[in-house]
Design an enzyme around this catalytic site. Structure first.
Site, PDB file in Angstrom:
ATOM      1  N   SER A   1      19.442  18.371  -9.630  1.00  7.66           N
ATOM      2  CA  SER A   1      19.476  19.012  -9.773  1.00  7.66           C
ATOM      3  C   SER A   1      20.782  18.422 -10.887  1.00  7.66           C
ATOM      4  O   SER A   1      21.095  16.613 -10.325  1.00  7.66           O
ATOM      5  CB  SER A   1      21.418  19.606  -8.674  1.00  7.66           C
ATOM      6  OG  SER A   1      20.048  20.876  -8.025  1.00  7.66           O
TER       7      SER A   1
ATOM      8  N   ARG B   1      28.707  15.487  -2.091  1.00  4.88           N
ATOM      9  CA  ARG B   1      27.759  14.728  -2.793  1.00  4.88           C
ATOM     10  C   ARG B   1      29.246  13.230  -2.982  1.00  4.88           C
ATOM     11  O   ARG B   1      28.294  13.142  -4.233  1.00  4.88           O
ATOM     12  CB  ARG B   1      27.833  15.333  -4.113  1.00  4.88           C
ATOM     13  CG  ARG B   1      26.827  16.470  -4.616  1.00  4.88           C
ATOM     14  CD  ARG B   1      25.265  16.407  -3.896  1.00  4.88           C
ATOM     15  NE  ARG B   1      24.814  17.630  -3.591  1.00  4.88           N
ATOM     16  CZ  ARG B   1      24.521  18.175  -2.188  1.00  4.88           C
ATOM     17  NH1 ARG B   1      25.350  18.151  -1.058  1.00  4.88           N
ATOM     18  NH2 ARG B   1      24.045  19.628  -2.699  1.00  4.88           N
TER      19      ARG B   1
ATOM     20  N   GLU C   1      25.845  15.437 -11.559  1.00  6.98           N
ATOM     21  CA  GLU C   1      25.163  14.518 -10.300  1.00  6.98           C
ATOM     22  C   GLU C   1      24.623  13.076 -10.143  1.00  6.98           C
ATOM     23  O   GLU C   1      24.033  12.346  -9.636  1.00  6.98           O
ATOM     24  CB  GLU C   1      24.970  15.332  -9.046  1.00  6.98           C
ATOM     25  CG  GLU C   1      24.592  15.705  -7.832  1.00  6.98           C
ATOM     26  CD  GLU C   1      23.728  16.319  -6.914  1.00  6.98           C
ATOM     27  OE1 GLU C   1      22.767  16.437  -6.624  1.00  6.98           O
ATOM     28  OE2 GLU C   1      24.473  17.388  -7.711  1.00  6.98           O
TER      29      GLU C   1
END
Length: 341
Positions: free
Chosen positions: A241, A166, A337
């Protein structure tokens, strides 16, 4: 819809972020091609700017006191191919999932495990999005980007993107300096490397009696799994998420694991272990909990949701509460995130 290049003041972003949060842009403009983008950047060089893609990876906690430039570049084409591979260029404003389905319909392999990830193509390299054992970095050849300051185009080859979990150069060294305008992917035309190593995919295929899966079978399985776990942002505001899965040093992990032997984990390397954040959050008692209109999804503890009129501040407060509680119980710090704005 605002006309091309028309700068609209005091513009509501409620329909431009998947959390469905009411926040205003001081000014808003949608750009539909590279020329428009160049002109807008040139003519507004002194203004504070905010680049907006699909709005799927952000939590708006306030109005945006800037010129919001919505990247709405559309189009996809094959730029090269041989017997084995095809190179596909996709413009930044295309919807990611629709693009993935298009590649599968053409029998091009490589993106099927990332079906149904929300957002647009242009922002996929920023996060190095991934799912079920596949990441953008596995198929991205290069992306084209425009420098915000001087409007010059630059090509970032895969290795120049500094991809990590990520992570990419666009989140770090060149953050807020470039607008990604298109991405080129190298996909397989035959001998597809079908990746069904994740248990969920295997069991979904078995349930449908599929022993030799096609690209479409894998994609359908991923879509079914994601739909069972993740709410549709059109029905329930969310950003997929919300947290990253924490990566721990093995020595650190073993200390915690001895206290919590039921803890799930994945070995990443000889020295690193990844722990599912969803498991930690669920153990901490948050799954399905609701705090006013902000809450944690009932099927997937990683997903924070807006039940209607939650503000970004309220969702942020819930996320902080989760982080503090998880840290108190397990001594593990989990990071968002989602970009908090």
């Amino acid at each position: 819809m605002p006309h091309s290049m028309e700068i609209v003041p005091d513009f509501s972003l409620k329909n431009y972020n998947t959390f469905g949060i009411e926040a205003k842009a001081k000014q808003f403009v949608a750009v539909h091609n590279i020329t428009d983008l160049k002109v807008v950047l040139e003519q507004n060089s002194t203004k504070k700017k905010f680049i907006l893609g699909g709005g799927s990876n952000m939590l708006l906690t306030q109005d945006i006191d800037a010129l919001v430039i919505h990247i709405d570049l559309k189009g996809k084409k094959i730029i090269d191919e041989n017997d084995d591979f095809v190179w596909v260029e996709c413009q930044a404003g295309e919807n990611w999932h629709e693009f993935v389905l298009w590649t599968i319909n053409q029998n091009f392999g490589g993106l099927e495990n990332m079906s149904l990830i929300p957002g647009n193509v242009g922002t996929t390299p920023v996060q190095n999005i991934g799912a079920y054992g596949t990441e953008i970095k596995d198929t991205l050849v290069f992306c084209e980007a425009m420098c915000i300051d001087n409007q010059k185009m630059k090509t970032f080859l895969n290795e120049e993107c500094h991809f990590g979990y990520r992570e990419s150069i666009f989140k770090n060294q060149v953050k807020d300096q470039y607008v990604i305008t298109s991405v080129v992917f190298k996909l397989t035309k035959k001998d597809h490397k079908i990746n069904t190593s994740y248990g969920d995919i295997t069991s979904e295929l078995e349930k449908n009696n599929i022993s030799i899966p096609t690209l479409k079978n894998v994609s359908d399985a991923v879509i079914a799994i994601r739909k069972s776990k993740l709410p549709d942002p059109k029905e329930l505001g969310n950003s997929g998420s919300f947290f990253k899965n924490p990566i721990l040093l093995r020595s650190e992990f073993e200390k915690i694991h001895s206290k919590f032997p039921a803890m799930k984990y994945f070995e990443i390397s000889a020295t690193e272990v990844k722990v599912p954040a969803g498991w930690l959050i669920e153990q901490a008692g948050f799954k399905g909990k609701r705090f006013g209109d902000a809450g944690i999804h009932k099927n997937q503890a990683l997903v924070l949701v807006n039940y209607g009129n939650a503000t970004g501040q309220e969702i942020l407060a819930v996320s902080k509460n989760i982080q503090d509680t998880v840290f108190k119980i397990f001594g593990i710090a989990i990071e968002a995130e989602v970009n908090v704005i």
